[in-house]
Design an enzyme around this catalytic site. Structure first.
Site, PDB file in Angstrom:
ATOM      1  N   ARG A   1      -2.426   9.644   0.502  1.00  0.00           N
ATOM      2  CA  ARG A   1      -3.604   9.190  -0.231  1.00  0.00           C
ATOM      3  C   ARG A   1      -4.842   9.401   0.639  1.00  0.00           C
ATOM      4  O   ARG A   1      -4.928   8.852   1.735  1.00  0.00           O
ATOM      5  CB  ARG A   1      -3.435   7.706  -0.583  1.00  0.00           C
ATOM      6  CG  ARG A   1      -4.673   7.123  -1.196  1.00  0.00           C
ATOM      7  CD  ARG A   1      -4.551   5.651  -1.602  1.00  0.00           C
ATOM      8  NE  ARG A   1      -5.882   5.257  -2.017  1.00  0.00           N
ATOM      9  CZ  ARG A   1      -6.542   4.190  -1.561  1.00  0.00           C
ATOM     10  NH1 ARG A   1      -5.984   3.345  -0.720  1.00  0.00           N
ATOM     11  NH2 ARG A   1      -7.767   3.957  -1.957  1.00  0.00           N
TER      12      ARG A   1
ATOM     13  N   GLU B   1     -11.095  -0.438  -4.173  1.00  0.00           N
ATOM     14  CA  GLU B   1     -11.580  -1.781  -3.867  1.00  0.00           C
ATOM     15  C   GLU B   1     -13.020  -2.037  -4.307  1.00  0.00           C
ATOM     16  O   GLU B   1     -13.897  -2.294  -3.475  1.00  0.00           O
ATOM     17  CB  GLU B   1     -11.457  -2.060  -2.360  1.00  0.00           C
ATOM     18  CG  GLU B   1     -10.048  -1.910  -1.821  1.00  0.00           C
ATOM     19  CD  GLU B   1      -9.905  -2.435  -0.395  1.00  0.00           C
ATOM     20  OE1 GLU B   1     -10.929  -2.787   0.224  1.00  0.00           O
ATOM     21  OE2 GLU B   1      -8.765  -2.503   0.094  1.00  0.00           O
TER      22      GLU B   1
END
Ligand SMILES: *[C@@H]1O[C@H](CO)[C@@H](O)[C@H](O)[C@H]1NC(C)=O
Ligand SMILES: *[C@@H]1O[C@H](CO)[C@@H](O)[C@H](O)[C@H]1NC(C)=O
Ligand SMILES: *[C@@H]1O[C@H](CO)[C@@H](O)[C@H](O)[C@H]1NC(C)=O
Ligand SMILES: *[C@@H]1O[C@H](CO)[C@@H](O)[C@H](O)[C@H]1NC(C)=O
Ligand SMILES: *[C@@H]1O[C@H](CO)[C@@H](O)[C@H](O)[C@H]1NC(C)=O
Length: 528
Positions: free
Chosen positions: A105, A195
Protein backbone atom coordinates in the site's frame (compact mmCIF):
# COMPACT_ATOMS: atom_id res chain seq x y z
CA UNK A 1 3.96 -41.21 45.61
CA UNK A 2 6.29 -39.42 47.93
CA UNK A 3 5.00 -36.45 49.83
CA UNK A 4 7.22 -34.05 47.84
CA UNK A 5 5.65 -35.32 44.62
CA UNK A 6 2.20 -34.82 46.07
CA UNK A 7 3.20 -31.27 46.93
CA UNK A 8 4.56 -30.68 43.45
CA UNK A 9 1.33 -31.93 41.93
CA UNK A 10 -0.83 -29.73 44.08
CA UNK A 11 1.41 -26.77 43.36
CA UNK A 12 1.25 -27.47 39.64
CA UNK A 13 -2.52 -27.71 39.79
CA UNK A 14 -2.74 -24.39 41.57
CA UNK A 15 -0.38 -22.73 39.08
CA UNK A 16 -2.28 -24.10 36.12
CA UNK A 17 -5.53 -22.75 37.51
CA UNK A 18 -3.91 -19.37 38.09
CA UNK A 19 -2.88 -19.22 34.43
CA UNK A 20 -6.50 -19.16 33.31
CA UNK A 21 -7.71 -15.57 33.36
CA UNK A 22 -10.95 -15.44 35.31
CA UNK A 23 -11.93 -11.81 34.86
CA UNK A 24 -11.03 -8.68 32.98
CA UNK A 25 -9.88 -8.66 29.36
CA UNK A 26 -9.18 -12.00 27.74
CA UNK A 27 -5.45 -12.18 27.33
CA UNK A 28 -5.12 -15.79 26.32
CA UNK A 29 -3.14 -16.35 23.17
CA UNK A 30 -4.98 -18.05 20.33
CA UNK A 31 -2.95 -20.49 18.30
CA UNK A 32 -4.10 -21.02 14.75
CA UNK A 33 -3.75 -19.78 11.21
CA UNK A 34 -5.60 -17.26 9.09
CA UNK A 35 -8.09 -18.20 6.38
CA UNK A 36 -6.45 -19.36 3.14
CA UNK A 37 -7.35 -16.25 1.14
CA UNK A 38 -6.27 -13.80 3.88
CA UNK A 39 -3.45 -11.55 2.63
CA UNK A 40 -0.54 -9.62 4.10
CA UNK A 41 0.66 -6.18 3.17
CA UNK A 42 2.91 -3.39 4.28
CA UNK A 43 2.44 0.33 3.72
CA UNK A 44 4.01 3.75 3.26
CA UNK A 45 2.87 7.16 2.02
CA UNK A 46 4.31 9.53 -0.54
CA UNK A 47 5.40 12.49 1.58
CA UNK A 48 6.75 10.25 4.34
CA UNK A 49 9.17 8.32 2.14
CA UNK A 50 9.67 9.76 -1.34
CA UNK A 51 11.77 12.88 -0.92
CA UNK A 52 12.50 14.36 -4.38
CA UNK A 53 10.29 17.28 -3.42
CA UNK A 54 11.43 19.55 -6.23
CA UNK A 55 12.04 17.29 -9.24
CA UNK A 56 10.34 16.37 -12.52
CA UNK A 57 7.75 19.10 -12.47
CA UNK A 58 6.27 18.34 -9.05
CA UNK A 59 4.37 21.25 -7.51
CA UNK A 60 4.62 22.30 -3.88
CA UNK A 61 2.31 20.60 -1.43
CA UNK A 62 1.18 21.67 2.02
CA UNK A 63 3.79 19.51 3.76
CA UNK A 64 6.63 21.07 1.75
CA UNK A 65 5.35 24.45 2.86
CA UNK A 66 4.72 23.44 6.45
CA UNK A 67 8.11 21.78 6.98
CA UNK A 68 10.01 24.66 5.42
CA UNK A 69 8.77 26.94 8.19
CA UNK A 70 11.10 26.47 11.14
CA UNK A 71 9.44 25.46 14.37
CA UNK A 72 6.54 23.50 12.85
CA UNK A 73 8.20 20.10 12.93
CA UNK A 74 10.30 18.45 15.62
CA UNK A 75 13.99 19.24 15.00
CA UNK A 76 12.86 21.21 11.89
CA UNK A 77 12.98 17.94 9.97
CA UNK A 78 11.50 17.93 6.45
CA UNK A 79 10.47 15.34 3.87
CA UNK A 80 12.76 16.90 1.25
CA UNK A 81 14.78 13.68 1.05
CA UNK A 82 13.03 11.39 3.56
CA UNK A 83 13.87 7.76 2.61
CA UNK A 84 14.62 8.85 -0.97
CA UNK A 85 12.16 6.18 -2.09
CA UNK A 86 11.40 8.18 -5.21
CA UNK A 87 14.80 6.96 -6.37
CA UNK A 88 15.22 3.83 -4.28
CA UNK A 89 11.91 2.06 -4.87
CA UNK A 90 13.65 -0.97 -6.38
CA UNK A 91 15.41 -1.45 -3.07
CA UNK A 92 12.11 -1.10 -1.22
CA UNK A 93 10.59 -3.80 -3.40
CA UNK A 94 13.47 -6.15 -2.51
CA UNK A 95 12.65 -5.62 1.15
CA UNK A 96 9.01 -6.48 0.48
CA UNK A 97 10.00 -9.62 -1.42
CA UNK A 98 12.09 -10.66 1.54
CA UNK A 99 9.16 -10.05 3.92
CA UNK A 100 6.91 -12.16 1.73
CA UNK A 101 4.01 -9.69 1.55
CA UNK A 102 1.61 -10.13 -1.36
CA UNK A 103 0.51 -6.46 -1.38
CA UNK A 104 2.03 -3.02 -0.98
CA UNK A 105 0.00 0.00 0.00
CA UNK A 106 1.50 3.35 -1.08
CA UNK A 107 0.14 6.77 -1.97
CA UNK A 108 0.37 9.11 -4.92
CA UNK A 109 1.70 12.61 -4.52
CA UNK A 110 -1.09 14.69 -6.10
CA UNK A 111 1.30 17.57 -6.83
CA UNK A 112 3.45 15.30 -9.03
CA UNK A 113 0.39 14.64 -11.24
CA UNK A 114 -1.24 18.09 -11.08
CA UNK A 115 1.45 20.51 -9.86
CA UNK A 116 -1.13 23.22 -9.10
CA UNK A 117 -3.79 20.73 -8.05
CA UNK A 118 -5.94 21.17 -11.16
CA UNK A 119 -6.04 19.10 -14.32
CA UNK A 120 -4.91 22.08 -16.39
CA UNK A 121 -1.44 21.51 -14.91
CA UNK A 122 -1.23 17.78 -15.84
CA UNK A 123 2.35 16.52 -15.58
CA UNK A 124 3.15 13.31 -17.48
CA UNK A 125 6.40 12.81 -15.55
CA UNK A 126 4.36 12.18 -12.40
CA UNK A 127 2.32 9.44 -14.05
CA UNK A 128 5.49 7.93 -15.50
CA UNK A 129 7.06 7.63 -12.08
CA UNK A 130 4.12 5.77 -10.55
CA UNK A 131 3.72 3.59 -13.61
CA UNK A 132 7.34 2.47 -13.23
CA UNK A 133 6.69 1.71 -9.57
CA UNK A 134 3.54 -0.30 -10.37
CA UNK A 135 5.34 -2.21 -13.12
CA UNK A 136 8.24 -3.03 -10.82
CA UNK A 137 5.87 -4.25 -8.11
CA UNK A 138 3.96 -6.44 -10.53
CA UNK A 139 7.18 -7.84 -11.99
CA UNK A 140 7.86 -8.99 -8.43
CA UNK A 141 4.35 -10.40 -7.91
CA UNK A 142 3.42 -7.71 -5.44
CA UNK A 143 -0.07 -6.29 -5.82
CA UNK A 144 -0.32 -2.50 -5.54
CA UNK A 145 -2.96 -0.90 -3.31
CA UNK A 146 -2.99 2.82 -4.04
CA UNK A 147 -4.08 5.61 -1.72
CA UNK A 148 -4.98 8.73 -3.68
CA UNK A 149 -4.81 11.15 -0.77
CA UNK A 150 -2.41 10.65 2.09
CA UNK A 151 -2.34 14.25 3.30
CA UNK A 152 -0.07 16.04 0.78
CA UNK A 153 -2.50 18.51 -0.80
CA UNK A 154 -1.11 20.69 -3.61
CA UNK A 155 -0.33 24.05 -2.03
CA UNK A 156 -2.24 25.94 -4.73
CA UNK A 157 -5.46 24.25 -3.55
CA UNK A 158 -4.69 25.18 0.04
CA UNK A 159 -4.31 28.77 -1.08
CA UNK A 160 -8.00 28.74 -1.92
CA UNK A 161 -9.05 27.28 1.40
CA UNK A 162 -8.06 23.63 1.10
CA UNK A 163 -10.67 21.13 2.29
CA UNK A 164 -12.96 23.87 3.56
CA UNK A 165 -13.55 24.92 -0.07
CA UNK A 166 -16.06 22.64 -1.77
CA UNK A 167 -14.48 23.30 -5.15
CA UNK A 168 -11.97 20.64 -4.05
CA UNK A 169 -14.63 18.00 -4.68
CA UNK A 170 -14.27 18.61 -8.40
CA UNK A 171 -10.49 18.95 -8.30
CA UNK A 172 -10.10 15.71 -6.36
CA UNK A 173 -12.41 13.98 -8.80
CA UNK A 174 -10.34 15.18 -11.76
CA UNK A 175 -7.21 13.84 -10.09
CA UNK A 176 -8.83 10.50 -9.21
CA UNK A 177 -10.23 10.18 -12.72
CA UNK A 178 -6.79 10.63 -14.29
CA UNK A 179 -5.26 8.07 -11.94
CA UNK A 180 -7.98 5.50 -12.72
CA UNK A 181 -7.57 6.15 -16.42
CA UNK A 182 -3.77 5.93 -16.45
CA UNK A 183 -3.04 3.31 -13.79
CA UNK A 184 -6.38 1.55 -13.47
CA UNK A 185 -5.55 -1.00 -16.16
CA UNK A 186 -2.73 -2.22 -13.88
CA UNK A 187 -4.15 -1.48 -10.42
CA UNK A 188 -7.27 -2.88 -8.86
CA UNK A 189 -7.21 -1.77 -5.26
CA UNK A 190 -7.85 1.91 -4.56
CA UNK A 191 -8.27 3.98 -1.44
CA UNK A 192 -9.63 7.50 -1.86
CA UNK A 193 -8.58 9.07 1.45
CA UNK A 194 -6.32 8.02 4.26
CA UNK A 195 -7.57 8.94 7.75
CA UNK A 196 -9.78 11.95 7.01
CA UNK A 197 -10.15 12.35 10.76
CA UNK A 198 -6.47 13.24 11.08
CA UNK A 199 -6.61 15.58 8.09
CA UNK A 200 -9.50 17.52 9.60
CA UNK A 201 -8.62 17.44 13.28
CA UNK A 202 -4.83 17.81 13.27
CA UNK A 203 -4.78 19.92 10.08
CA UNK A 204 -7.80 22.20 10.60
CA UNK A 205 -8.64 21.74 14.27
CA UNK A 206 -5.57 21.83 16.48
CA UNK A 207 -3.13 22.89 13.77
CA UNK A 208 -0.51 20.28 14.64
CA UNK A 209 -0.29 19.14 11.00
CA UNK A 210 -0.18 21.00 7.71
CA UNK A 211 -1.85 23.35 6.90
CA UNK A 212 -1.69 24.30 10.60
CA UNK A 213 -5.19 25.80 10.93
CA UNK A 214 -6.70 26.08 14.41
CA UNK A 215 -10.46 26.27 13.93
CA UNK A 216 -11.48 23.30 16.00
CA UNK A 217 -15.22 23.93 16.15
CA UNK A 218 -15.85 25.00 12.55
CA UNK A 219 -13.27 24.28 9.82
CA UNK A 220 -12.77 20.78 11.23
CA UNK A 221 -16.39 19.96 10.42
CA UNK A 222 -16.28 21.70 7.01
CA UNK A 223 -13.15 19.76 6.08
CA UNK A 224 -14.84 16.45 6.87
CA UNK A 225 -17.92 17.49 4.93
CA UNK A 226 -15.91 18.24 1.78
CA UNK A 227 -13.83 15.07 2.10
CA UNK A 228 -16.87 12.81 2.47
CA UNK A 229 -18.43 14.35 -0.64
CA UNK A 230 -15.11 14.12 -2.51
CA UNK A 231 -14.78 10.46 -1.60
CA UNK A 232 -18.32 9.75 -2.79
CA UNK A 233 -17.84 11.54 -6.09
CA UNK A 234 -14.58 9.73 -6.87
CA UNK A 235 -16.16 6.39 -5.89
CA UNK A 236 -18.99 7.02 -8.36
CA UNK A 237 -16.52 8.01 -11.07
CA UNK A 238 -14.81 4.67 -10.63
CA UNK A 239 -18.10 2.84 -10.37
CA UNK A 240 -19.69 4.29 -13.52
CA UNK A 241 -16.66 4.88 -15.73
CA UNK A 242 -14.05 2.24 -14.89
CA UNK A 243 -15.45 -0.64 -12.86
CA UNK A 244 -16.88 -2.59 -15.78
CA UNK A 245 -13.55 -2.76 -17.58
CA UNK A 246 -11.04 -2.55 -14.73
CA UNK A 247 -12.93 -4.73 -12.24
CA UNK A 248 -11.15 -3.31 -9.23
CA UNK A 249 -12.26 -2.32 -5.74
CA UNK A 250 -12.34 1.12 -4.19
CA UNK A 251 -12.96 2.33 -0.66
CA UNK A 252 -11.83 4.77 1.98
CA UNK A 253 -9.55 4.07 4.91
CA UNK A 254 -10.67 5.36 8.31
CA UNK A 255 -8.61 5.47 11.46
CA UNK A 256 -10.12 4.64 14.77
CA UNK A 257 -8.96 4.06 18.27
CA UNK A 258 -11.10 1.80 20.41
CA UNK A 259 -13.01 3.76 23.07
CA UNK A 260 -13.69 1.61 26.11
CA UNK A 261 -16.07 2.81 28.83
CA UNK A 262 -14.00 3.68 31.91
CA UNK A 263 -16.56 1.87 34.04
CA UNK A 264 -18.53 -0.59 31.96
CA UNK A 265 -21.21 -0.85 34.70
CA UNK A 266 -21.88 2.89 34.58
CA UNK A 267 -24.39 3.75 31.82
CA UNK A 268 -23.04 7.32 31.60
CA UNK A 269 -19.56 6.01 30.84
CA UNK A 270 -20.95 3.57 28.30
CA UNK A 271 -22.89 6.36 26.58
CA UNK A 272 -19.82 8.61 26.57
CA UNK A 273 -17.68 5.88 25.04
CA UNK A 274 -20.27 5.33 22.33
CA UNK A 275 -20.42 9.09 21.65
CA UNK A 276 -16.65 9.11 21.33
CA UNK A 277 -16.79 6.23 18.83
CA UNK A 278 -19.47 8.03 16.82
CA UNK A 279 -17.49 11.29 16.77
CA UNK A 280 -14.34 9.51 15.66
CA UNK A 281 -15.24 6.58 13.41
CA UNK A 282 -18.98 7.21 12.93
CA UNK A 283 -18.30 10.75 11.65
CA UNK A 284 -17.09 9.21 8.37
CA UNK A 285 -18.29 5.61 8.51
CA UNK A 286 -21.94 6.39 9.28
CA UNK A 287 -22.51 8.48 6.13
CA UNK A 288 -20.64 6.07 3.89
CA UNK A 289 -21.75 2.73 5.35
CA UNK A 290 -25.13 3.45 6.96
CA UNK A 291 -27.41 6.15 5.59
CA UNK A 292 -25.52 9.00 3.92
CA UNK A 293 -25.63 11.11 7.06
CA UNK A 294 -23.69 11.78 10.26
CA UNK A 295 -24.59 9.77 13.39
CA UNK A 296 -27.68 11.19 15.14
CA UNK A 297 -25.86 11.45 18.47
CA UNK A 298 -23.14 13.55 16.84
CA UNK A 299 -25.50 15.87 14.98
CA UNK A 300 -27.54 16.40 18.15
CA UNK A 301 -24.51 17.12 20.30
CA UNK A 302 -22.98 19.68 17.93
CA UNK A 303 -26.37 21.30 17.36
CA UNK A 304 -26.97 21.52 21.08
CA UNK A 305 -23.60 23.10 21.75
CA UNK A 306 -24.05 25.51 18.86
CA UNK A 307 -27.42 26.63 20.26
CA UNK A 308 -25.92 27.04 23.71
CA UNK A 309 -23.38 29.39 22.12
CA UNK A 310 -26.19 31.50 20.69
CA UNK A 311 -25.57 30.53 17.05
CA UNK A 312 -28.55 30.20 14.73
CA UNK A 313 -27.37 26.94 13.11
CA UNK A 314 -25.20 23.99 13.97
CA UNK A 315 -21.47 24.42 13.42
CA UNK A 316 -21.63 21.08 11.63
CA UNK A 317 -22.81 21.44 8.03
CA UNK A 318 -25.61 19.12 6.90
CA UNK A 319 -26.09 17.05 3.76
CA UNK A 320 -29.02 17.52 1.39
CA UNK A 321 -31.18 14.47 0.64
CA UNK A 322 -29.55 14.19 -2.78
CA UNK A 323 -26.09 14.27 -1.21
CA UNK A 324 -27.07 11.55 1.26
CA UNK A 325 -28.12 9.33 -1.61
CA UNK A 326 -24.84 10.05 -3.38
CA UNK A 327 -22.74 9.24 -0.27
CA UNK A 328 -24.54 6.18 1.06
CA UNK A 329 -23.00 2.89 -0.06
CA UNK A 330 -19.81 4.28 -1.60
CA UNK A 331 -17.62 1.38 -0.50
CA UNK A 332 -16.37 -1.95 -1.78
CA UNK A 333 -14.75 -2.84 1.58
CA UNK A 334 -13.98 -1.21 4.93
CA UNK A 335 -10.41 0.14 5.17
CA UNK A 336 -9.33 0.42 8.80
CA UNK A 337 -6.24 1.90 10.45
CA UNK A 338 -5.79 1.20 14.14
CA UNK A 339 -3.10 1.81 16.74
CA UNK A 340 -4.43 2.32 20.26
CA UNK A 341 -7.26 2.48 22.81
CA UNK A 342 -8.55 4.93 25.39
CA UNK A 343 -10.86 4.72 28.37
CA UNK A 344 -13.73 7.19 28.22
CA UNK A 345 -15.83 9.00 30.79
CA UNK A 346 -18.30 11.85 30.37
CA UNK A 347 -17.14 15.41 30.78
CA UNK A 348 -18.78 18.80 30.30
CA UNK A 349 -16.43 21.03 28.42
CA UNK A 350 -16.56 24.78 28.55
CA UNK A 351 -15.43 25.46 25.00
CA UNK A 352 -16.58 24.34 21.59
CA UNK A 353 -14.53 22.12 19.35
CA UNK A 354 -14.83 18.69 17.81
CA UNK A 355 -13.19 17.32 20.94
CA UNK A 356 -15.41 19.17 23.39
CA UNK A 357 -18.66 18.79 21.47
CA UNK A 358 -18.61 15.10 22.27
CA UNK A 359 -18.60 15.71 26.05
CA UNK A 360 -16.23 12.88 26.70
CA UNK A 361 -12.82 12.66 28.23
CA UNK A 362 -10.03 10.27 27.34
CA UNK A 363 -8.08 8.44 30.02
CA UNK A 364 -5.12 6.12 29.55
CA UNK A 365 -4.63 3.28 31.91
CA UNK A 366 -1.18 3.79 33.46
CA UNK A 367 -0.58 0.04 33.27
CA UNK A 368 -0.69 0.08 29.45
CA UNK A 369 2.80 -0.12 27.92
CA UNK A 370 4.16 3.02 26.25
CA UNK A 371 5.58 3.31 22.76
CA UNK A 372 7.76 5.89 21.03
CA UNK A 373 4.70 8.16 20.58
CA UNK A 374 2.88 9.72 23.53
CA UNK A 375 -0.54 9.05 21.95
CA UNK A 376 0.15 5.37 21.34
CA UNK A 377 -0.34 2.99 24.26
CA UNK A 378 -0.09 -0.72 23.60
CA UNK A 379 -3.56 -2.25 24.10
CA UNK A 380 -3.96 -5.27 21.81
CA UNK A 381 -7.49 -6.28 22.94
CA UNK A 382 -8.87 -2.94 21.71
CA UNK A 383 -8.40 -4.06 18.12
CA UNK A 384 -10.63 -7.09 18.57
CA UNK A 385 -13.38 -4.96 20.11
CA UNK A 386 -13.04 -2.37 17.35
CA UNK A 387 -13.37 -5.04 14.68
CA UNK A 388 -16.58 -6.31 16.28
CA UNK A 389 -17.86 -2.74 16.47
CA UNK A 390 -17.23 -2.31 12.74
CA UNK A 391 -19.02 -5.56 12.01
CA UNK A 392 -21.99 -4.71 14.21
CA UNK A 393 -22.41 -1.11 13.04
CA UNK A 394 -21.45 -1.07 9.38
CA UNK A 395 -22.98 -4.18 7.90
CA UNK A 396 -20.43 -6.96 8.15
CA UNK A 397 -18.19 -5.60 5.39
CA UNK A 398 -14.98 -7.15 4.19
CA UNK A 399 -12.43 -5.36 6.36
CA UNK A 400 -8.94 -4.57 5.12
CA UNK A 401 -6.68 -3.50 7.97
CA UNK A 402 -4.74 -0.87 6.05
CA UNK A 403 -2.42 0.15 8.93
CA UNK A 404 -1.35 -1.17 12.30
CA UNK A 405 2.02 -0.79 13.96
CA UNK A 406 4.04 0.92 16.67
CA UNK A 407 6.78 3.50 17.05
CA UNK A 408 9.95 3.22 19.08
CA UNK A 409 12.46 5.96 19.83
CA UNK A 410 16.01 4.65 19.87
CA UNK A 411 19.30 6.33 20.58
CA UNK A 412 21.42 3.94 18.55
CA UNK A 413 21.02 1.86 15.45
CA UNK A 414 21.67 -1.26 17.47
CA UNK A 415 18.77 -0.46 19.79
CA UNK A 416 16.55 0.28 16.85
CA UNK A 417 17.33 -3.06 15.22
CA UNK A 418 16.61 -5.04 18.37
CA UNK A 419 12.96 -4.04 18.49
CA UNK A 420 11.46 -6.68 20.76
CA UNK A 421 8.73 -4.22 21.78
CA UNK A 422 7.58 -4.04 18.15
CA UNK A 423 7.56 -7.85 17.91
CA UNK A 424 5.43 -7.97 21.07
CA UNK A 425 3.08 -5.37 19.61
CA UNK A 426 2.62 -7.20 16.33
CA UNK A 427 2.24 -10.57 18.01
CA UNK A 428 -0.40 -9.23 20.38
CA UNK A 429 -2.39 -7.18 17.87
CA UNK A 430 -2.29 -9.69 15.04
CA UNK A 431 -3.43 -12.38 17.45
CA UNK A 432 -6.46 -10.23 18.26
CA UNK A 433 -7.20 -10.09 14.53
CA UNK A 434 -7.11 -13.88 14.48
CA UNK A 435 -9.54 -13.97 17.43
CA UNK A 436 -11.85 -11.53 15.64
CA UNK A 437 -11.93 -13.84 12.63
CA UNK A 438 -12.05 -17.21 14.37
CA UNK A 439 -14.04 -16.43 17.51
CA UNK A 440 -16.19 -13.43 16.51
CA UNK A 441 -16.73 -14.19 12.80
CA UNK A 442 -15.55 -10.76 11.70
CA UNK A 443 -14.78 -10.71 7.99
CA UNK A 444 -11.22 -9.35 8.07
CA UNK A 445 -9.58 -10.21 4.77
CA UNK A 446 -6.15 -8.57 5.05
CA UNK A 447 -3.58 -7.09 7.40
CA UNK A 448 -1.15 -4.27 6.63
CA UNK A 449 1.87 -3.53 8.81
CA UNK A 450 2.74 0.15 9.17
CA UNK A 451 5.40 0.68 8.05
CA UNK A 452 7.85 -0.85 5.60
CA UNK A 453 10.43 1.78 6.54
CA UNK A 454 11.28 4.22 9.29
CA UNK A 455 10.04 7.46 7.75
CA UNK A 456 9.01 11.06 8.20
CA UNK A 457 6.52 10.87 11.04
CA UNK A 458 4.80 14.19 10.28
CA UNK A 459 5.23 16.81 12.99
CA UNK A 460 7.38 14.38 14.97
CA UNK A 461 9.96 14.34 12.19
CA UNK A 462 12.31 11.37 12.22
CA UNK A 463 12.25 10.88 16.00
CA UNK A 464 9.48 8.27 16.12
CA UNK A 465 10.39 5.23 14.07
CA UNK A 466 7.58 2.95 12.86
CA UNK A 467 9.55 0.86 10.37
CA UNK A 468 10.17 -2.83 9.98
CA UNK A 469 13.38 -1.57 8.40
CA UNK A 470 15.80 0.87 9.90
CA UNK A 471 16.73 3.83 7.72
CA UNK A 472 19.89 5.82 8.44
CA UNK A 473 18.73 9.40 7.86
CA UNK A 474 22.24 10.78 8.45
CA UNK A 475 23.63 8.87 5.49
CA UNK A 476 22.93 10.46 2.08
CA UNK A 477 22.44 6.95 0.64
CA UNK A 478 19.65 6.28 3.18
CA UNK A 479 20.65 2.63 3.67
CA UNK A 480 17.92 0.28 4.96
CA UNK A 481 18.50 -2.54 7.45
CA UNK A 482 15.96 -5.18 8.48
CA UNK A 483 15.00 -5.00 12.14
CA UNK A 484 14.28 -8.09 14.24
CA UNK A 485 10.58 -7.32 13.73
CA UNK A 486 10.99 -7.71 9.96
CA UNK A 487 12.26 -11.25 10.56
CA UNK A 488 9.35 -11.88 12.90
CA UNK A 489 6.76 -10.64 10.37
CA UNK A 490 8.42 -12.67 7.65
CA UNK A 491 8.01 -15.85 9.69
CA UNK A 492 4.47 -14.94 10.68
CA UNK A 493 3.52 -14.46 7.02
CA UNK A 494 5.22 -17.73 6.10
CA UNK A 495 3.28 -19.52 8.85
CA UNK A 496 0.12 -17.62 7.86
CA UNK A 497 -0.47 -16.91 11.52
CA UNK A 498 0.39 -18.73 14.70
CA UNK A 499 0.40 -22.48 14.15
CA UNK A 500 0.76 -24.34 17.44
CA UNK A 501 4.17 -25.81 16.68
CA UNK A 502 4.53 -27.12 20.22
CA UNK A 503 1.38 -29.19 19.40
CA UNK A 504 1.98 -32.67 20.82
CA UNK A 505 4.20 -31.82 23.74
CA UNK A 506 1.82 -29.07 24.82
CA UNK A 507 -1.10 -31.47 24.89
CA UNK A 508 0.99 -33.96 26.84
CA UNK A 509 1.86 -31.16 29.24
CA UNK A 510 -1.74 -30.29 29.90
CA UNK A 511 -2.62 -33.99 30.29
CA UNK A 512 0.03 -34.27 33.01
CA UNK A 513 -1.24 -31.12 34.70
CA UNK A 514 -4.78 -32.49 34.52
CA UNK A 515 -3.76 -35.84 36.00
CA UNK A 516 -1.78 -34.14 38.76
CA UNK A 517 -4.73 -31.91 39.61
CA UNK A 518 -7.01 -34.91 39.98
CA UNK A 519 -4.43 -36.77 42.05
CA UNK A 520 -3.81 -33.68 44.13
CA UNK A 521 -7.49 -33.31 44.92
CA UNK A 522 -7.86 -37.05 45.75
CA UNK A 523 -4.77 -37.00 47.98
CA UNK A 524 -5.91 -33.84 49.70
CA UNK A 525 -9.26 -35.54 50.44
CA UNK A 526 -7.50 -38.70 51.69
CA UNK A 527 -5.21 -36.80 54.04
CA UNK A 528 -7.92 -34.51 55.41
C1 LIG B 1 15.98 20.67 -4.69
O1 LIG B 1 16.13 20.71 -3.29
C2 LIG B 1 17.44 20.35 -2.86
C3 LIG B 1 17.42 20.35 -1.36
O2 LIG B 1 16.57 19.35 -0.88
C4 LIG B 1 18.44 21.33 -3.41
O3 LIG B 1 19.75 20.92 -3.03
C5 LIG B 1 18.34 21.38 -4.93
O4 LIG B 1 19.17 22.38 -5.42
C6 LIG B 1 16.91 21.65 -5.35
N1 LIG B 1 16.80 21.50 -6.79
C7 LIG B 1 16.17 22.38 -7.54
C8 LIG B 1 16.10 22.04 -9.00
O5 LIG B 1 15.66 23.39 -7.10
C1 LIG C 1 13.91 25.42 14.10
O1 LIG C 1 13.62 26.64 13.43
C2 LIG C 1 13.28 27.68 14.34
C3 LIG C 1 12.85 28.90 13.52
O2 LIG C 1 13.73 29.15 12.47
C4 LIG C 1 14.48 27.99 15.22
O3 LIG C 1 14.15 29.00 16.14
C5 LIG C 1 14.85 26.73 15.97
O4 LIG C 1 16.02 26.94 16.71
C6 LIG C 1 15.09 25.58 15.01
N1 LIG C 1 15.25 24.34 15.79
C7 LIG C 1 16.23 23.48 15.54
C8 LIG C 1 16.25 22.26 16.41
O5 LIG C 1 17.04 23.65 14.67
C1 LIG D 1 -12.78 28.20 -3.66
O1 LIG D 1 -12.18 27.78 -4.87
C2 LIG D 1 -12.56 28.53 -6.01
C3 LIG D 1 -11.82 27.98 -7.21
O2 LIG D 1 -11.97 26.64 -7.39
C4 LIG D 1 -12.24 30.00 -5.85
O3 LIG D 1 -12.73 30.71 -6.95
C5 LIG D 1 -12.84 30.52 -4.57
O4 LIG D 1 -12.38 31.83 -4.36
C6 LIG D 1 -12.43 29.65 -3.40
N1 LIG D 1 -13.08 30.12 -2.18
C7 LIG D 1 -12.40 30.61 -1.17
C8 LIG D 1 -13.21 31.00 0.02
O5 LIG D 1 -11.18 30.75 -1.19
C1 LIG E 1 -19.09 1.58 38.26
O1 LIG E 1 -20.37 2.07 38.07
C2 LIG E 1 -21.33 1.45 38.91
C3 LIG E 1 -22.71 1.96 38.49
O2 LIG E 1 -22.73 3.35 38.51
C4 LIG E 1 -21.01 1.76 40.35
O3 LIG E 1 -21.93 1.11 41.19
C5 LIG E 1 -19.60 1.27 40.64
O4 LIG E 1 -19.23 1.66 41.95
C6 LIG E 1 -18.62 1.85 39.67
N1 LIG E 1 -17.31 1.24 39.85
C7 LIG E 1 -16.23 1.96 40.06
C8 LIG E 1 -14.96 1.19 40.22
O5 LIG E 1 -16.25 3.18 40.10
C1 LIG F 1 -28.98 19.37 24.90
O1 LIG F 1 -28.74 20.23 25.98
C2 LIG F 1 -29.66 20.13 27.06
C3 LIG F 1 -29.28 21.14 28.12
O2 LIG F 1 -28.75 22.29 27.57
C4 LIG F 1 -29.62 18.72 27.60
O3 LIG F 1 -30.62 18.60 28.59
C5 LIG F 1 -29.88 17.73 26.49
O4 LIG F 1 -29.73 16.41 26.98
C6 LIG F 1 -28.92 17.94 25.37
N1 LIG F 1 -29.20 17.03 24.29
C7 LIG F 1 -28.26 16.40 23.66
C8 LIG F 1 -28.72 15.50 22.55
O5 LIG F 1 -27.08 16.50 23.92
Amino acid sequence: MRLSQVGACVLLAVVSIQLVPCKGQATEFLFGTFPDNFWWSTATSSYQIEGAWNVSGKGLNIWDTYCHVGGNVNNNDTGDVACDSYNKYDEDIKLMKELGVSHYRFSISWARIFPDGTKASYNQAGIDHYEKLVDALKANDIIPMITLYHWDLPQALQDMGGWTNESLIGHFNDYADVMFEKLGPKVDLWLTFNEPFVVCWLGYGVGAHAPGIKEAGTSTYECAHTIIKSHAKAWHTYDTKYRATQKGKIGITLDSDWKEAFNASNPDDVAAADRAMQFKLGWFAHPIFVNGDYPEVMKAAVYNKSMAQGLDASRQPSFTEAEKQEIKGTHDFFGLNHYTTQLIEPRDWEFESWEQDQEAKEIRDPSWPDSGSDWLKVVPWGLRKLLSFVKDNYGNQEIIITENGVSIQSNTKEDALNDQARIDYYRGYINEVLKAIRLDNVNVIAYTAWSLLDNFEWSRGYAERFGLHYVDFDDPARPRTAKESAKYIKQLIKDHGFPDTSGGSKKQGSAIVGLCSVLGVILLKLFN
